[in-house]
Design a protein around this motif. Structure first.
Motif, PDB file in Angstrom:
ATOM      1  N   GLN A 117      51.808  55.395  27.772  1.00 46.33           N
ATOM      2  CA  GLN A 117      51.296  54.409  27.816  1.00 46.33           C
ATOM      3  C   GLN A 117      50.236  53.569  29.274  1.00 46.33           C
ATOM      4  N   GLN A 118      49.715  52.733  28.585  1.00 43.52           N
ATOM      5  CA  GLN A 118      48.239  52.671  29.513  1.00 43.52           C
ATOM      6  C   GLN A 118      48.244  50.777  29.325  1.00 43.52           C
ATOM      7  N   ALA A 119      48.110  50.826  30.594  1.00 39.60           N
ATOM      8  CA  ALA A 119      48.173  49.424  31.376  1.00 39.60           C
ATOM      9  C   ALA A 119      47.431  49.240  32.305  1.00 39.60           C
ATOM     10  N   SER A 120      46.291  47.880  32.213  1.00 38.92           N
ATOM     11  CA  SER A 120      45.612  47.119  32.580  1.00 38.92           C
ATOM     12  C   SER A 120      45.958  46.191  33.268  1.00 38.92           C
ATOM     13  N   VAL A 121      46.014  45.934  34.847  1.00 43.42           N
ATOM     14  CA  VAL A 121      46.516  45.748  35.013  1.00 43.42           C
ATOM     15  C   VAL A 121      44.831  44.453  36.293  1.00 43.42           C
ATOM     16  N   PRO A 122      45.052  43.134  36.053  1.00 45.12           N
ATOM     17  CA  PRO A 122      43.752  42.192  35.763  1.00 45.12           C
ATOM     18  C   PRO A 122      43.604  42.313  37.475  1.00 45.12           C
ATOM     19  N   GLU A 123      42.405  41.920  37.857  1.00 47.99           N
ATOM     20  CA  GLU A 123      42.090  41.351  39.878  1.00 47.99           C
ATOM     21  C   GLU A 123      43.356  40.035  39.387  1.00 47.99           C
ATOM     22  N   ALA A 124      43.509  40.003  41.144  1.00 47.40           N
ATOM     23  CA  ALA A 124      44.701  39.026  41.380  1.00 47.40           C
ATOM     24  C   ALA A 124      45.115  38.323  42.083  1.00 47.40           C
ATOM     25  N   LYS A 125      45.358  37.538  43.070  1.00 48.79           N
ATOM     26  CA  LYS A 125      46.028  37.084  44.378  1.00 48.79           C
ATOM     27  C   LYS A 125      47.561  37.971  43.887  1.00 48.79           C
ATOM     28  N   TYR A 126      48.102  38.542  44.972  1.00 48.45           N
ATOM     29  CA  TYR A 126      49.275  38.579  45.460  1.00 48.45           C
ATOM     30  C   TYR A 126      50.294  38.484  46.694  1.00 48.45           C
ATOM     31  N   MET A 127      51.365  38.428  46.364  1.00 49.47           N
ATOM     32  CA  MET A 127      52.523  38.004  47.409  1.00 49.47           C
ATOM     33  C   MET A 127      52.696  39.400  47.587  1.00 49.47           C
TER      34      MET A 127
END
Length: 170
Positions: free
Chosen positions: A101-111
């Motif tokens: 499976q492939q998934a994209s992770v959007p640009e984001a602010k992370y804790m």
């Protein structure tokens, strides 16, 4: 806070990360299901290691990702967990016999929660309990756009490891 309490606390910091894609093996589950003996996540890790994906880690990013995505609602709902590697969007990776499976992770602010150094099977569940209680009391809001654990494989030792857990926030 006493010194011993401090030892059990993870380190926390905020980081903005660019979008990325992960390819790997996946399972749909809930935190409630994983709390019992029938949890699917340990078997998913076995599938990852049997898939040969570890041999395909890119030289640039020697890390395994456990991506929590496709959240039904929040921490109590269903989600998909993909354990795999970061891939370049433009590079077709040779598929193994396993359905990947492939998934994209959007640009984001992370804790980012960095675990203490310790046995993998101890520090990861411990940090997730800390994450859940932190967000129950925090003004910070989770976005549930994709959270992930990053396992650096360069000096990986399951008995003495440090894991970074990235939680997407508003």
């Amino acid at each position: 806070m006493s010194h011993s309490q401090q030892q059990n606390q993870s380190e926390r910091f905020i980081e903005v990360r660019p979008a990325m894609s992960i390819q790997g093996v996946d399972v749909r589950t809930t935190n409630e299901a994983e709390a019992g003996p029938q949890g699917k996540i340990p078997k998913l890790w076995d599938r990852y290691f049997q898939s040969g994906l570890q041999a395909q880690l890119s030289d640039k990013d020697q890390a395994i990702y456990a991506l929590y995505t496709d959240y039904e609602s929040d921490a109590s709902g269903e989600y998909t967990l993909i354990i795999g590697n970061r891939i370049n969007e433009d590079v077709a990776v040779a598929a193994s016999s396993e359905e990947l499976q492939q998934a994209s992770v959007p640009e984001a602010k992370y804790m980012v929660f960095r675990t203490r150094c310790g046995p993998l099977m101890e520090v990861v569940p411990q940090v997730w309990h800390e994450i859940w209680s932190y967000f129950q009391q925090s003004t910070e809001k989770r976005t549930y756009t994709g959270d992930y654990e990053r396992y650096d494989m360069r000096q990986f030792d399951p008995a003495h490891t440090v894991v970074d857990v990235y939680i997407a926030i508003e």
